[in-house]
Design an enzyme around this catalytic site. Structure first.
Site, short mmCIF file in Angstrom:
data_model
loop_
_atom_site.label_atom_id
_atom_site.label_comp_id
_atom_site.label_asym_id
_atom_site.label_seq_id
_atom_site.Cartn_x
_atom_site.Cartn_y
_atom_site.Cartn_z
N HIS A 61 0.86 -1.18 0.00
CA HIS A 61 0.00 0.00 0.00
C HIS A 61 0.90 1.23 0.00
O HIS A 61 2.12 1.12 0.10
CB HIS A 61 -0.96 0.00 1.19
CG HIS A 61 -0.31 0.06 2.53
ND1 HIS A 61 0.44 -0.98 3.05
CD2 HIS A 61 -0.27 1.04 3.47
CE1 HIS A 61 0.89 -0.64 4.25
NE2 HIS A 61 0.47 0.58 4.52
N HIS A 63 1.24 3.90 2.08
CA HIS A 63 1.69 4.65 3.24
C HIS A 63 3.21 4.78 3.21
O HIS A 63 3.93 3.86 2.78
CB HIS A 63 1.22 3.97 4.52
CG HIS A 63 -0.23 4.21 4.79
ND1 HIS A 63 -0.93 3.53 5.76
CD2 HIS A 63 -1.12 5.06 4.21
CE1 HIS A 63 -2.20 3.95 5.77
NE2 HIS A 63 -2.32 4.88 4.85
N ASP A 65 5.68 4.62 5.25
CA ASP A 65 6.59 3.66 5.88
C ASP A 65 6.68 2.35 5.12
O ASP A 65 7.31 1.41 5.61
CB ASP A 65 6.19 3.42 7.34
CG ASP A 65 4.79 2.88 7.50
OD1 ASP A 65 3.89 3.37 6.79
OD2 ASP A 65 4.58 1.99 8.34
N HIS A 66 6.09 2.30 3.94
CA HIS A 66 6.20 1.11 3.08
C HIS A 66 6.76 1.43 1.69
O HIS A 66 7.12 0.50 0.97
CB HIS A 66 4.83 0.43 2.94
CG HIS A 66 4.35 -0.18 4.22
ND1 HIS A 66 4.38 -1.54 4.46
CD2 HIS A 66 3.84 0.38 5.34
CE1 HIS A 66 3.91 -1.78 5.68
NE2 HIS A 66 3.58 -0.64 6.22
N HIS A 139 -6.93 -2.20 5.80
CA HIS A 139 -6.18 -1.10 6.37
C HIS A 139 -6.93 0.20 6.05
O HIS A 139 -8.04 0.15 5.50
CB HIS A 139 -4.75 -1.11 5.82
CG HIS A 139 -3.78 -0.32 6.63
ND1 HIS A 139 -3.77 -0.32 8.00
CD2 HIS A 139 -2.77 0.53 6.26
CE1 HIS A 139 -2.82 0.45 8.45
NE2 HIS A 139 -2.19 0.99 7.41
N ASP A 210 0.37 -4.23 6.60
CA ASP A 210 -0.50 -3.65 7.61
C ASP A 210 -1.93 -4.14 7.41
O ASP A 210 -2.50 -4.01 6.32
CB ASP A 210 -0.49 -2.13 7.51
CG ASP A 210 0.88 -1.53 7.78
OD1 ASP A 210 1.83 -2.31 7.97
OD2 ASP A 210 0.99 -0.30 7.78
#
Length: 316
Positions: A61, A63, A65-66, A139, A210
């Site tokens: 996804h 976000h 932090d990915h 998520h 996540d």
């Protein structure tokens, strides 16, 4: 045939000195696959010796932090004079944003970047003897996990039985094992099922990224050799987990138990557990009877075949 998993980033959205954000490296007999790419992933790859020779990046996804490590990784690959294509597999409706991210600092890669939009339940990569499929997760944005599943292997070859049937030692053994009937020395035909056992299952590794715990994950992870599941919080933060669409250690353990997974890795650990994540593992063990662990960054595991008859081997 090796199947090695290296945990490059095991932390949550906020990095700590102990844990980088999400990135998982899988080496299957020389096929190098990267699942998510948080900031600093290229440094983690150098630090833990995986090398940069990846051909496929699987994005769960969008976000930060990915995915925020993607521009840096691509520039590092470019500086190393890469010319081979890199395929980025991604959820539907994310390709444009990822393309913008690749070129966010005005860098035009000197090697081809290919985007492969893959929906849940579709095959992202059809490899030699294995495939990687996407599956839907839950998520606060469009998200999906990935399952790497190997094809069944031929059954065990019964050499004494083949010799007793008059099959001469040599190439005919291999042909029988490959499923081809052969002629014995007396002219009779020996069929593979006479000397080859039932097919043996390959290995399965499941990466959720996540997510809230879901029945779909239970189904996808059935009999998984390794389930890598979101476990951002301990159970005393269950309300926070629901609010942020993450899972607790207890919830991840329940998914693994119902799926019949052999081993559970608890990742995406919140920065509030920077010094001690044992509570997450303790909660998971209350619902999962198998082997579970909270990997540190750089932890590696060699995933054995289901019929290996031995405990999984790990190494720091």
């Amino acid at each position: 045939m090796s199947l090695r998993v290296t945990f490059l980033g095991t932390g949550g959205a906020v990095p700590t000195t102990e844990r980088a954000p999400s990135a998982l490296f899988v080496n299957r007999e020389g096929d190098r696959l990267l699942f998510d790419c948080a900031e600093g992933t290229q440094r983690q790859m150098m630090r833990f010796g995986t090398g940069f020779g990846i051909d496929h990046l699987f994005v769960s996804h969008l976000h930060g932090d990915h995915v925020l490590g993607i521009p840096g990784l691509i520039q590092t690959l470019d500086f190393n004079e890469r010319d081979a294509p890199l395929t980025i597999h991604c959820p539907p409706n994310t390709r444009t944003d990822l393309d913008d991210l690749v070129h966010a600092v005005g860098h035009d890669p000197g090697f081809p970047i290919r985007f492969d939009v893959v929906a849940p339940d579709e095959v992202a990569l059809d490899g030699e003897g294995y495939e990687v499929r996407a599956f839907e997760t839950e998520h606060h944005t469009r998200s999906q996990g990935y399952v790497l599943e190997e094809s069944d292997r031929p059954g065990r070859f019964d050499r004494p039985a083949a010799e007793a049937l008059g099959v001469p030692v040599g190439p005919k053994f291999g042909r029988l094992h490959a499923g081809e009937p052969v002629e014995a020395t007396d002219g009779t035909v020996v069929d593979p099922e006479q000397v080859v056992g039932p097919p043996r299952p390959g290995r399965k590794v499941v990466y959720t990224a996540d997510t809230r715990p879901r029945e779909r994950t239970v189904a996808v992870a059935a009999d998984a050799d390794l389930l890598v599941h979101d476990a951002t919080f301990a159970d005393d933060m269950a309300d926070r987990a629901r609010k942020t669409a993450h899972s607790t250690g207890r919830e991840a353990g329940s998914v693994a138990e119902r799926a019949g997974a052999k081993r559970l890795a608890l990742v995406h650990v919140s920065s509030r557990y920077a010094g001690d994540a044992s509570a997450i593992r303790r909660d998971a063990r209350e619902t999962f009877d198998g082997d579970c662990f909270v990997p540190d960054d750089g932890y590696r595991i060699e995933v054995p075949f289901p019929d290996a008859g031995e405990e999984p081997e790990t190494e720091e």
